[in-house]
Design a protein around this motif. Structure first.
Motif, PDB file in Angstrom:
ATOM      1  N   LEU A 185       0.966  -1.182   0.089  1.00  0.00           N
ATOM      2  CA  LEU A 185      -0.086   0.013   0.055  1.00  0.00           C
ATOM      3  C   LEU A 185       0.974   1.303  -0.032  1.00  0.00           C
ATOM      4  N   TYR A 186       0.525   2.170  -0.870  1.00  0.00           N
ATOM      5  CA  TYR A 186       1.164   3.401  -0.829  1.00  0.00           C
ATOM      6  C   TYR A 186       0.492   4.654  -0.427  1.00  0.00           C
ATOM      7  N   ALA A 187       1.221   5.572   0.341  1.00  0.00           N
ATOM      8  CA  ALA A 187       0.293   6.697   0.587  1.00  0.00           C
ATOM      9  C   ALA A 187       1.374   7.999   0.447  1.00  0.00           C
ATOM     10  N   ALA A 188       0.532   8.925  -0.154  1.00  0.00           N
ATOM     11  CA  ALA A 188       1.545  10.070  -0.176  1.00  0.00           C
ATOM     12  C   ALA A 188       1.002  11.116   0.856  1.00  0.00           C
ATOM     13  N   GLU A 189       2.124  11.918   1.709  1.00  0.00           N
ATOM     14  CA  GLU A 189       1.699  12.890   2.813  1.00  0.00           C
ATOM     15  C   GLU A 189       1.896  14.282   1.950  1.00  0.00           C
ATOM     16  N   THR A 190       0.975  15.084   2.199  1.00  0.00           N
ATOM     17  CA  THR A 190       0.939  16.221   1.531  1.00  0.00           C
ATOM     18  C   THR A 190       2.010  17.401   2.233  1.00  0.00           C
ATOM     19  N   TYR A 191       1.864  17.659   3.536  1.00  0.00           N
ATOM     20  CA  TYR A 191       2.766  18.628   4.002  1.00  0.00           C
ATOM     21  C   TYR A 191       4.195  18.107   4.267  1.00  0.00           C
ATOM     22  N   THR A 192       4.429  16.867   4.688  1.00  0.00           N
ATOM     23  CA  THR A 192       5.508  16.216   4.896  1.00  0.00           C
ATOM     24  C   THR A 192       6.339  16.178   3.437  1.00  0.00           C
ATOM     25  N   CYS A 193       5.545  15.847   2.479  1.00  0.00           N
ATOM     26  CA  CYS A 193       5.713  15.553   0.923  1.00  0.00           C
ATOM     27  C   CYS A 193       6.825  14.416   1.024  1.00  0.00           C
ATOM     28  N   ARG A 194       6.019  13.280   1.614  1.00  0.00           N
ATOM     29  CA  ARG A 194       6.879  12.047   1.773  1.00  0.00           C
ATOM     30  C   ARG A 194       5.973  10.844   1.105  1.00  0.00           C
ATOM     31  N   LEU A 195       6.606  10.068   0.292  1.00  0.00           N
ATOM     32  CA  LEU A 195       5.797   8.915  -0.245  1.00  0.00           C
ATOM     33  C   LEU A 195       6.128   7.772   0.744  1.00  0.00           C
ATOM     34  N   LYS A 197       5.076   3.536   2.196  1.00  0.00           N
ATOM     35  CA  LYS A 197       4.626   2.381   1.817  1.00  0.00           C
ATOM     36  C   LYS A 197       4.310   1.442   3.072  1.00  0.00           C
ATOM     37  N   PHE A 198       3.394   0.567   2.894  1.00  0.00           N
ATOM     38  CA  PHE A 198       2.975  -0.388   3.843  1.00  0.00           C
ATOM     39  C   PHE A 198       2.844  -1.583   3.228  1.00  0.00           C
ATOM     40  N   ASN A 199       3.604  -2.615   4.138  1.00  0.00           N
ATOM     41  CA  ASN A 199       3.456  -4.158   3.724  1.00  0.00           C
ATOM     42  C   ASN A 199       2.254  -4.733   4.272  1.00  0.00           C
ATOM     43  N   ILE A 200       1.544  -4.999   3.040  1.00  0.00           N
ATOM     44  CA  ILE A 200       0.100  -5.591   3.345  1.00  0.00           C
ATOM     45  C   ILE A 200       0.401  -7.202   3.742  1.00  0.00           C
TER      46      ILE A 200
END
Length: 306
Positions: A185-195, A197-200
């Motif tokens: 699972l990938y999630a993009a954080e706006t203010y920290t500007c980080r991509l 990932k999470f292992n499902i």
């Protein structure tokens, strides 16, 4: 800058494009509280009036639309761009909605309090192969109270039977996507500007011991005046993150390398979605100026599960 074809303009902060089999595009107009269909012949129609702030949008296994409704923003007009600015004065609560495409009926599937969860500003959504969906809650900024919500990433079933906050806390998550094999699972954080990932490990579950800071593993973080918004996946596993500020699409490999940056001319470049027979038609939301554009992408996008 790539060659962009104008699909539609005059939209009010468009996001969440869904490419339909007939070649039309369904997207949200957050500032109007509605879902709009753009047809290949240039005509447009209103699919549904949701109110609040319809945001992320996806087709579910039942052929209905599932919408992350953030409850509404206030807006500013700044240098020709429409800019979201804090929580709406008539904020109507975060929720997940299901929309019947034939009738336009809007059903609230999940809201704050359901299954013990708090929904403040649901933002983006992606379905897995099991028919469940992941979604981010970006939270709300209340400038009057000088505060920002602490939020998370959720998993839910499409039949309304299960809602769970799987990742908490998460730093203002926005875009969300799944790797081609469905294991990441990938999630993009706006203010920290980080991509991230999470292992499902199972449907709706992620490994808890992925990193010292919790379940998420940082993948990529750019320099410069940039903020991450929504994202789309390429068939080869690259992650295409809509980037605001120094605007465009950041294409990032699963290993955390910048493959390329496709520049745009709208400071609020918020979404990318893929369509066409070869999945190389890339539709990009230029939200601040109210446009949807289209370009030929260098690599095929990933076909969604539904």
């Amino acid at each position: 800058m790539a060659d962009f074809e104008l699909v539609a303009d005059g939209l009010r902060f468009p996001e969440g494009p869904v490419i339909m089999p007939d070649g039309s595009v369904i997207l949200v107009e957050i500032a109007l509280g509605q879902i709009t269909r753009l047809r290949p012949d240039g005509t447009r129609s209103v699919v549904a009036k949701t109110g609040g702030g319809p945001n992320g949008l996806a087709l579910g296994p039942d052929g209905k639309l599932y919408c992350c409704n953030n409850g509404g923003f206030e807006y500013l007009d700044s240098n020709g761009f429409l800019v979201p600015h804090g929580i709406a004065h008539d904020y109507s609560g975060g929720r997940i909605e299901r929309i019947d495409l034939d009738t336009g009926t809007v059903e609230t599937l999940y809201k704050t309090g359901d299954h013990g969860c708090i929904l403040r500003g649901p933002n983006d959504i992606v379905f897995d192969e099991h028919g469940g969906f992941w979604f981010t809650d970006h939270g709300k900024v209340d400038y009057a109270k000088r505060c920002h919500d602490i939020v998370g990433i959720f998993y839910a079933k499409a039949d309304g039977s299960h809602l769970e906050e799987v990742v908490f806390p998460s730093n203002n998550p926005n875009g969300v996507g799944l790797s081609p094999d469905g294991k990441t699972l990938y999630a993009a954080e706006t203010y920290t500007c980080r991509l991230m990932k999470f292992n499902i490990t199972a449907p709706g579950k992620v490994a808890a011991d992925a990193g010292p800071g919790g379940p998420g593993i940082p993948v990529y973080r750019p320099a410069g005046y940039k903020f991450f918004d929504s994202l789309g996946m390429e068939a080869n596993g690259n992650i295409c993150v809509a980037t605001i500020g120094e605007c465009g699409i950041s294409v990032i490999s699963p290993e955390g390398e910048l493959v390329e940056f496709v520049a745009t001319d709208d400071i609020f470049t918020t979404n990318i979605a893929f369509g066409g027979e070869d999945m190389r038609d890339a539709y990009i939301c230029l939200s601040g100026s109210g446009r949807l554009v289209k370009t030929r992408w260098a690599r095929p996008g990933l076909k969604l599960n539904y």
